[in-house]
Design a protein around this motif. Structure first.
Motif, mmCIF file in Angstrom:
data_model
loop_
_atom_site.group_PDB
_atom_site.id
_atom_site.type_symbol
_atom_site.label_atom_id
_atom_site.label_comp_id
_atom_site.label_asym_id
_atom_site.label_seq_id
_atom_site.Cartn_x
_atom_site.Cartn_y
_atom_site.Cartn_z
ATOM 1 N N ASP A 276 0.813 -1.213 0.000
ATOM 2 C CA ASP A 276 0.000 0.000 0.000
ATOM 3 C C ASP A 276 0.850 1.268 0.000
ATOM 4 O O ASP A 276 0.405 2.312 -0.471
ATOM 5 N N ARG A 277 2.099 1.178 0.514
ATOM 6 C CA ARG A 277 2.884 2.393 0.724
ATOM 7 C C ARG A 277 4.275 2.373 0.109
ATOM 8 O O ARG A 277 4.938 3.403 0.077
ATOM 9 N N ALA A 434 4.214 6.963 -0.477
ATOM 10 C CA ALA A 434 2.859 6.414 -0.513
ATOM 11 C C ALA A 434 2.015 7.098 -1.578
ATOM 12 O O ALA A 434 1.210 6.453 -2.259
ATOM 13 N N ARG A 435 2.215 8.405 -1.745
ATOM 14 C CA ARG A 435 1.459 9.151 -2.753
ATOM 15 C C ARG A 435 1.768 8.635 -4.159
ATOM 16 O O ARG A 435 0.869 8.412 -4.976
ATOM 17 N N GLN A 438 0.313 5.117 -4.741
ATOM 18 C CA GLN A 438 -1.119 5.169 -5.049
ATOM 19 C C GLN A 438 -1.362 5.691 -6.461
ATOM 20 O O GLN A 438 -2.264 5.222 -7.165
ATOM 21 N N ARG A 441 -0.898 2.935 -8.901
ATOM 22 C CA ARG A 441 -2.043 2.027 -8.949
ATOM 23 C C ARG A 441 -3.154 2.568 -9.859
ATOM 24 O O ARG A 441 -3.908 1.802 -10.455
ATOM 25 N N THR A 442 -3.267 3.882 -9.949
ATOM 26 C CA THR A 442 -4.308 4.478 -10.796
ATOM 27 C C THR A 442 -3.834 4.697 -12.226
ATOM 28 O O THR A 442 -4.642 5.047 -13.092
ATOM 29 N N ASP A 571 -0.573 12.877 -10.948
ATOM 30 C CA ASP A 571 0.531 13.241 -10.072
ATOM 31 C C ASP A 571 1.745 13.631 -10.914
ATOM 32 O O ASP A 571 2.103 12.955 -11.879
#
Length: 611
Positions: A276-277, A434-435, A438, A441-442, A571
């Motif tokens: 997750d991170r 972590a940002r 994520q 993942r997108t 991002d």
């Protein structure tokens, strides 16, 4: 990690498993194996280093007969690619397991299990899972319970398929971070890491959710439990897509097909490599953590499109990981006096793994004092992979078009994984890590949104069909993306194209700008945006025609001589990957309008294996 196939049926499963492995060969692997439960309740196993054909030779000589079995193609992460380390792995003569992913805490678990008397015969992290499952089965006498208990102790990523001779009608599977699907047959059921492996027996699939555990029983009964152990109803989906990598699948050209495959192959490149991170460092190999801790500098060596990927990575590695990075063209690197600072990691990038200049550079580097080498590549078993200390496979699958598309973007994803891995060891801010994780993942979904703009990009391409020159501009990490856009246009449309950092316009290239020189720029919403806008005004003041791919949040309006195509906001760290897509599509459509051979442009080869 690589390919999993499992079957429980009312017929002999050897053929099903073998065909499944063949259908997964496109992913790349270095060994293969199969275990089948015989009618007298014995686990019969065959394994072979090398290709599935070597396993098939063994099966032809000594067939495996039974109605329940699991099989695997392995890409080595822990231990050499040999028969001893090939899957399936067993605990004694009772339990067998196949595994994709990396078990991060396998060393601690191995020490614990050895203390309890379990004997290890391989160098893999997977054998830890086999013995752990055997221990839990001895306690519960139920394979599903054993798997649910065992996975609670595993750190990392995994997809598992397990069988035990004491329960001859059952296969169980679990997934976390690596994909696993259940194939739904007629009074039979299947497991696989990819639906393509099972299309010869079914087109109906249940896609397991993260943390799911599945039990497949002879007769076709399927039960799925979530991470909390609650029984779940997962939908059955019909697989509607073809699986032929050597087929255009309805696309006009391979290049267009491969552009459209990028959401899938980027997702595949991320599979099993993220928590997750953060990034699972052992995705790069068992020795990666120790080697990365030593790395105080990076040298990236590559050719062509891969060189542009390395240039993007330099911005990332220095900004996010704080690692000084040098990027060089392989053919130039070999013929100069190289100074190698202490603690330098040598990184090569290649789609084929057989690029002559890159291979020669790797061999040249061995005597230059590097701490080790890492290959980021798309072809397992290639020379570059075999000769490097660490490897990370990009999972792009076969790329038929000469002009690289999906291989480039998956290289960028792999390089971001490298950046985050090194950054984690050098004190990179955890919130920032972590940002970006994520955002990764997108990313496949964001790329899908860009592909939806295809018709608008095709309309833009009409302005280029009669042009002879084009200029691409970018700033920061987007300058290499401009270089890649120019390369694509010249490769397949034969239009002369150059790329410059936008701030360099006034130092020479501005002399070329007129109404016959289209200027293409990428304008993400980053800290260089305002400076880029000033550069674009310089172009308009000289009568240049501007084509700008801009973030939807950027205030940049269309006007006479200025066309703006808006991309979804992403991002900043991953914007270079996203902004590659419209440049690929633009080049493709221009080439189609000009009537060139898109997939096999003149004078070029897919893999440059000569100097």
């Amino acid at each position: 990690m690589c390919g999993i196939v499992g079957a429980v049926a009312e017929r002999n499963v050897q053929g099903i498993l073998l065909e499944g492995l063949k259908r997964l060969e496109y992913r790349g692997y270095d060994s293969a194996g199969m275990v089948v439960l015989s009618e007298d309740a014995r686990l019969n196993r065959q394994r072979a280093a090398g290709k599935v054909a070597a396993l098939q030779d063994k099966l032809d000589a000594a067939p495996l007969v039974g109605q329940l079995g699991i099989a695997h193609t392995r890409w080595a992460t822990h231990g050499r690619p040999n028969e001893q380390n090939a899957h399936p792995h067993q605990s004694g003569e009772s339990l067998a397991v196949v595994h994709n992913g990396i078990i991060e805490n396998h060393e601690a678990l191995k020490a614990e299990l050895e203390g309890q008397g379990y004997v290890f015969t391989s160098d893999t992290d997977t054998e830890v899972v086999a013995h752990l499952l055997a221990r839990e089965f001895n306690r519960s006498q139920d394979l599903l319970t054993a798997l649910q208990t065992a996975v609670a102790t595993l750190d990392g990523a995994y997809a598992l398929a397990v069988m035990h001779k004491a329960q001859p009608d059952i296969i169980v599977g679990a997934r976390k971070g690596s994909p696993l699907v259940v194939g739904v047959g007629v009074e039979e059921a299947f497991l696989a890491s990819d639906p393509l492996a099972l299309l010869q027996v079914t087109d109906r699939f249940i896609y397991l959710h993260e943390g799911d555990v599945a039990r497949l029983t002879k007769g076709g009964t399927i039960a799925i439990y979530d991470a909390a152990g609650e029984l779940q109803e997962r939908p059955v989906q019909v697989f509607e897509h073809g699986d032929g990598a050597a087929s255009k699948d309805g696309y006009r050209h391979f290049m267009l097909k491969e552009i459209y495959e990028q959401p899938q192959v980027i997702a595949a490149t991320l599979e099993g490599r993220l928590t997750d991170r953060h990034v699972l460092v052992k995705s790069f190999g068992i020795e990666a953590e120790a080697l990365f801790k030593q790395a105080s500098q990076i040298h990236i060596i590559a050719c062509g499109t891969s060189y542009h990927a390395g240039m993007v990575a330099r911005y990332w590695l220095e900004k996010y990981a704080g690692v000084p990075t040098q990027v060089e063209v392989a053919s130039e690197y070999r013929y100069r006096q190289v100074v190698v600072p202490e603690g330098t990691l040598f990184v090569t990038l290649s789609q084929s793994g057989e690029t002559a200049d890159t291979l020669a550079a790797l061999r040249f580097a061995r005597e230059r004092g590097y701490i080790g080498s890492l290959a980021i590549c798309n072809v397992p078993g290639s020379s570059l992979v075999r000769e490097s200390d660490l490897t990370l496979m990009t999972q792009a699958g076969p790329e038929i078009g000469v002009a690289s598309t999906k291989a480039f973007t998956t290289q960028l994803v792999a390089l971001m994984l490298l950046t985050l891995s090194l950054g984690r060891m050098r004190g990179m801010d955890e919130t920032c890590q972590a940002r970006i994780v994520q955002a990764l993942r997108t990313l496949p979904g964001m790329i899908g949104q860009v592909l939806a703009l295809d018709s608008e990009i095709e309309a833009l391409s009409m302005a280029f069909a009669e042009k002879h020159h084009a200029l691409f501009l970018g700033r920061g990490a987007h300058f290499p993306i401009a270089l890649e856009g120019a390369l694509k246009l010249k490769e397949i449309s034969y239009i002369h194209a150059e790329a410059y950092p936008a701030g360099e316009l006034k130092h020479g290239p501005l002399a070329l700008v007129d109404s016959e020189m289209p200027v293409i720029s990428v304008a993400p919403n980053d800290e260089l945006l305002e400076k880029l806008k000033s550069n674009l005004q310089e172009v308009r003041a000289r009568g240049g025609e501007l084509y700008v791919f801009a973030d939807e949040q950027v205030r940049l309006e269309e006007a006479e001589g200025v066309r703006v195509l808006r991309l979804p906001h992403i991002d900043e760290a991953l914007a270079p990957i996203l902004y590659t897509l419209p440049l690929q599509l633009l080049s493709y459509h221009v080439a189609v309008l000009k009537g060139t051979d898109v997939d096999q442009p003149r004078n070029l080869a897919k893999s440059v294996t000569v100097e």
